[in-house]
Scaffold this active site. Structure first.
Site, PDB file in Angstrom:
ATOM      1  N   LEU A  89       0.877  -1.162   0.000  1.00 27.61           N
ATOM      2  CA  LEU A  89       0.000   0.000   0.000  1.00 27.61           C
ATOM      3  C   LEU A  89       0.917   1.214   0.000  1.00 27.61           C
ATOM      4  O   LEU A  89       1.967   1.205   0.648  1.00 27.61           O
ATOM      5  CB  LEU A  89      -0.893   0.030   1.240  1.00 27.61           C
ATOM      6  CG  LEU A  89      -1.974  -1.035   1.359  1.00 27.61           C
ATOM      7  CD1 LEU A  89      -2.664  -0.924   2.719  1.00 27.61           C
ATOM      8  CD2 LEU A  89      -2.989  -0.896   0.242  1.00 27.61           C
ATOM      9  N   ASP A  90       0.536   2.263  -0.711  1.00 21.82           N
ATOM     10  CA  ASP A  90       1.321   3.491  -0.682  1.00 21.82           C
ATOM     11  C   ASP A  90       1.422   3.990   0.744  1.00 21.82           C
ATOM     12  O   ASP A  90       0.539   3.745   1.572  1.00 21.82           O
ATOM     13  CB  ASP A  90       0.660   4.578  -1.537  1.00 21.82           C
ATOM     14  CG  ASP A  90       0.682   4.253  -3.016  1.00 21.82           C
ATOM     15  OD1 ASP A  90       1.568   3.491  -3.444  1.00 21.82           O
ATOM     16  OD2 ASP A  90      -0.187   4.766  -3.742  1.00 21.82           O
ATOM     17  N   ALA A  91       2.484   4.742   1.029  1.00 21.42           N
ATOM     18  CA  ALA A  91       2.676   5.278   2.379  1.00 21.42           C
ATOM     19  C   ALA A  91       1.476   6.124   2.809  1.00 21.42           C
ATOM     20  O   ALA A  91       1.099   6.125   3.979  1.00 21.42           O
ATOM     21  CB  ALA A  91       3.957   6.089   2.450  1.00 21.42           C
ATOM     22  N   GLU A  92       0.852   6.816   1.877  1.00 16.23           N
ATOM     23  CA  GLU A  92      -0.285   7.682   2.193  1.00 16.23           C
ATOM     24  C   GLU A  92      -1.579   6.905   2.374  1.00 16.23           C
ATOM     25  O   GLU A  92      -2.554   7.418   2.899  1.00 16.23           O
ATOM     26  CB  GLU A  92      -0.499   8.734   1.091  1.00 16.23           C
ATOM     27  CG  GLU A  92       0.678   9.673   0.892  1.00 16.23           C
ATOM     28  CD  GLU A  92       1.793   9.046   0.051  1.00 16.23           C
ATOM     29  OE1 GLU A  92       1.516   8.159  -0.784  1.00 16.23           O
ATOM     30  OE2 GLU A  92       2.952   9.446   0.245  1.00 16.23           O
ATOM     31  N   SER A  93      -1.599   5.646   1.917  1.00 20.43           N
ATOM     32  CA  SER A  93      -2.813   4.830   1.985  1.00 20.43           C
ATOM     33  C   SER A  93      -2.973   4.207   3.365  1.00 20.43           C
ATOM     34  O   SER A  93      -2.011   3.961   4.070  1.00 20.43           O
ATOM     35  CB  SER A  93      -2.756   3.701   0.954  1.00 20.43           C
ATOM     36  OG  SER A  93      -2.698   4.220  -0.344  1.00 20.43           O
TER      37      SER A  93
END
Length: 107
Positions: A89-93
């Site tokens: 998952l993206d760091a922002e997700s």
């Protein structure tokens, strides 16, 4: 054929070492990843998923070495297999991320 505890494994007349932990089932963990956590086992990356799980008590570091890749295991596991995130998952997700000791499904 199956290995059983106490079995000796040989190939071309040479004994092959194996651990009882290899007979144990793989472990699967679920983690509700918060924003900012990076889905990597590279301990050089800040806020990596292994360090975050270690700090919350979900896994423990068995190597004593915080450099590079993880040697972290599930605290509920009876074996010492490493755990890896399945996917990213993206760091922002935020959301569900699965981790496992089954390296064959990670790649």
């Amino acid at each position: 054929s199956r290995l059983n505890i106490g079995d000796t494994v040989e190939f071309d007349g040479q004994s092959i070492a194996w651990e009882e932990a290899e007979l144990e089932p793989h472990r699967y963990l679920k983690f509700n990843k918060p924003e900012g956590v990076v889905c990597t086992t590279d301990r050089r990356v800040g806020q990596n998923i292994i360090d975050v799980l270690t700090s919350c008590g979900g896994i423990k570091n068995i190597s004593g070495n915080s450099d590079n890749d993880s040697n972290a295991i599930c605290t509920n596991c009876t074996n010492t297999r490493r755990v890896f995130p399945i996917g990213r998952l993206d760091a922002e997700s935020t959301g569900l991320i699965l981790l496992t000791s089954n390296g064959s499904i990670v790649n």
